[in-house]
Design a protein around this motif. Structure first.
Motif, PDB file in Angstrom:
ATOM      1  N   ILE A 238       0.816  -1.285  -0.062  1.00  0.00           N
ATOM      2  CA  ILE A 238       0.018  -0.123   0.046  1.00  0.00           C
ATOM      3  C   ILE A 238       0.864   1.257  -0.015  1.00  0.00           C
ATOM      4  CG2 ILE A 238      -1.659   1.124   1.303  1.00  0.00           C
ATOM      5  CD1 ILE A 238      -2.879  -1.308   2.359  1.00  0.00           C
ATOM      6  N   LEU A 239       1.940   1.234   0.899  1.00  0.00           N
ATOM      7  CA  LEU A 239       2.431   2.381   1.046  1.00  0.00           C
ATOM      8  C   LEU A 239       3.453   2.612  -0.221  1.00  0.00           C
ATOM      9  CD1 LEU A 239       3.754   2.090   4.719  1.00  0.00           C
ATOM     10  CD2 LEU A 239       2.341   3.707   3.893  1.00  0.00           C
ATOM     11  N   MET A 240       3.902   1.568  -0.992  1.00  0.00           N
ATOM     12  CA  MET A 240       4.720   1.783  -2.203  1.00  0.00           C
ATOM     13  C   MET A 240       4.019   2.305  -3.449  1.00  0.00           C
ATOM     14  SD  MET A 240       6.611  -1.765  -2.262  1.00  0.00           S
ATOM     15  CE  MET A 240       7.848  -2.165  -0.980  1.00  0.00           C
ATOM     16  N   GLN A 241       2.674   2.734  -3.180  1.00  0.00           N
ATOM     17  CA  GLN A 241       2.002   3.479  -4.116  1.00  0.00           C
ATOM     18  C   GLN A 241       1.752   5.159  -3.773  1.00  0.00           C
ATOM     19  OE1 GLN A 241      -1.712   1.091  -3.976  1.00  0.00           O
ATOM     20  NE2 GLN A 241      -1.350   0.619  -6.088  1.00  0.00           N
ATOM     21  N   ASN A 242       2.448   5.340  -2.430  1.00  0.00           N
ATOM     22  CA  ASN A 242       2.423   6.582  -2.048  1.00  0.00           C
ATOM     23  C   ASN A 242       3.463   7.427  -2.858  1.00  0.00           C
ATOM     24  OD1 ASN A 242       0.304   5.930  -0.238  1.00  0.00           O
ATOM     25  ND2 ASN A 242       1.446   6.565   1.768  1.00  0.00           N
ATOM     26  N   ALA A 248      11.246   9.947  -2.135  1.00  0.00           N
ATOM     27  CA  ALA A 248      12.736   9.031  -1.715  1.00  0.00           C
ATOM     28  C   ALA A 248      13.483   8.612  -2.700  1.00  0.00           C
ATOM     29  CB  ALA A 248      12.285   8.006  -0.659  1.00  0.00           C
ATOM     30  N   TYR A 249      12.781   7.845  -3.527  1.00  0.00           N
ATOM     31  CA  TYR A 249      13.606   7.507  -4.563  1.00  0.00           C
ATOM     32  C   TYR A 249      14.113   8.508  -5.664  1.00  0.00           C
ATOM     33  CZ  TYR A 249      14.561   5.239  -9.221  1.00  0.00           C
ATOM     34  OH  TYR A 249      15.209   4.665 -10.308  1.00  0.00           O
ATOM     35  N   GLU A 250      13.116   9.311  -5.967  1.00  0.00           N
ATOM     36  CA  GLU A 250      13.888  10.285  -6.608  1.00  0.00           C
ATOM     37  C   GLU A 250      14.726  11.268  -6.039  1.00  0.00           C
ATOM     38  OE1 GLU A 250      10.236  12.558  -7.379  1.00  0.00           O
ATOM     39  OE2 GLU A 250       9.300  10.903  -8.587  1.00  0.00           O
ATOM     40  N   LYS A 255      20.891  12.585  -5.403  1.00  0.00           N
ATOM     41  CA  LYS A 255      21.590  12.590  -4.233  1.00  0.00           C
ATOM     42  C   LYS A 255      21.313  13.910  -3.407  1.00  0.00           C
ATOM     43  CE  LYS A 255      25.305  10.320  -6.951  1.00  0.00           C
ATOM     44  NZ  LYS A 255      26.769  10.538  -7.181  1.00  0.00           N
ATOM     45  N   ARG A 256      20.011  13.730  -3.044  1.00  0.00           N
ATOM     46  CA  ARG A 256      19.507  14.844  -2.119  1.00  0.00           C
ATOM     47  C   ARG A 256      18.564  14.230  -1.127  1.00  0.00           C
ATOM     48  NH1 ARG A 256      14.381  15.572  -3.625  1.00  0.00           N
ATOM     49  NH2 ARG A 256      13.816  15.282  -6.007  1.00  0.00           N
ATOM     50  N   LYS A 257      18.468  14.966   0.143  1.00  0.00           N
ATOM     51  CA  LYS A 257      17.632  14.448   0.999  1.00  0.00           C
ATOM     52  C   LYS A 257      16.002  14.791   0.620  1.00  0.00           C
ATOM     53  CE  LYS A 257      16.509  15.139   5.922  1.00  0.00           C
ATOM     54  NZ  LYS A 257      16.818  16.005   7.359  1.00  0.00           N
ATOM     55  N   PRO A 258      15.247  13.522   1.159  1.00  0.00           N
ATOM     56  CA  PRO A 258      13.995  13.557   0.482  1.00  0.00           C
ATOM     57  C   PRO A 258      13.202  14.593   1.334  1.00  0.00           C
ATOM     58  CG  PRO A 258      14.341  11.475   1.649  1.00  0.00           C
ATOM     59  CD  PRO A 258      15.630  12.176   1.561  1.00  0.00           C
TER      60      PRO A 258
END
Length: 263
Positions: A238-242, A248-250, A255-258
């Protein structure tokens, strides 16, 4: 957000602060403050702008438990149906704390006794000051230690033997004992500043994920390992659709803090 009459509520950005505010009596609870605490924690489930909550007491003490004159005296004159209504209502406070989605952090100074110790226990995290003295003292008034979920929750926090000792004897647990036993996540002076620091950090995190972690921590108490693994598989999917997961991946790729937004 509701404005309670029997304790204080304020928000500091994304963090809510509940202050038990009867310092002249070490912040005891009354019938009215129990009910308002229950209602506030229920209302927090409908308040997405608040991401974490700190519970504290005014005047150097956390909470001395149920007010002797305003609660214990009247209880001695109640009928059995009235007594059950009261004990269910106090238990509903803990249920509301467990079910509200925000992480709850107790900032514990000085006296933390009886129902006050239960409120601290029911929070997700606890910061104690070196002066904190925590006592589940129900036995001292002729009652069992099984109050508001203590026999279910306290052993899971500090272990069965230690919980049994505190619940049978009603003795105070020192701040150092509480830290060594895992009741307190940390000791700090002042406790409030450290609790607010934790709350602010959590409030900047992926709040939908925090809410799911809290839900699973409670639901999996009654689950077998295989069942828990399946519950967590569905929760993570469920959370992987958020959007926070994608943010966070982007951020990692860039190479920056989410920067989490809670959705």
């Amino acid at each position: 957000m509701m404005q309670p009459k029997h304790f204080l509520w304020r928000s500091e950005g994304k963090v809510g602060v509940i202050t038990l505010n009867r310092p002249e009596r070490k912040n005891p609870l009354t019938f009215e403050s129990y009910a308002e605490l229950r209602d506030l924690f229920i209302a927090l489930g409908r308040e997405p702008s608040i991401k974490a909550v700190v519970l504290r007491g005014e005047g150097g003490n956390f909470c001395s438990g149920g007010d002797v004159h305003e609660i214990i005296g009247p209880l001695t004159r109640m009928t059995m149906p009235q007594l059950v209504d009261f004990t269910r209502m106090t238990g509903d406070v803990v249920k509301a704390m467990r079910h509200c989605p925000q992480p709850l952090i107790a900032a514990v100074d000085g006296v933390c006794a009886g129902a006050g110790a239960i409120l601290a226990m029911a929070c997700d995290l606890r910061v104690g000051s070196p002066t904190a003295k925590t006592a589940f003292l129900f036995v001292r008034v002729g009652l069992a230690g099984c109050d508001m979920g203590a026999c279910a929750m306290l052993p899971r926090i500090i272990g069965q033997g230690r919980a049994a000792e505190l619940l049978y004897t009603g003795r105070s647990m020192s701040a150092d004992e509480g830290h060594a036993w895992g009741f307190f996540n940390r000791l700090a002076e002042p406790a409030l500043a450290s609790a607010l620091e934790i709350a602010q950090s959590l409030a900047e995190g992926p709040t939908a994920a925090h809410a799911m972690t809290k839900k699973m921590l409670h639901q999996e108490w009654n689950a077998g390992i295989d069942e828990a693994i399946e519950m967590e598989a569905q929760a993570q999917a469920i959370l992987m659709q958020n959007r926070d997961f994608h943010r966070a991946y982007e951020a990692f790729v860039a190479k920056r803090k989410p920067v989490f937004e809670g959705d």
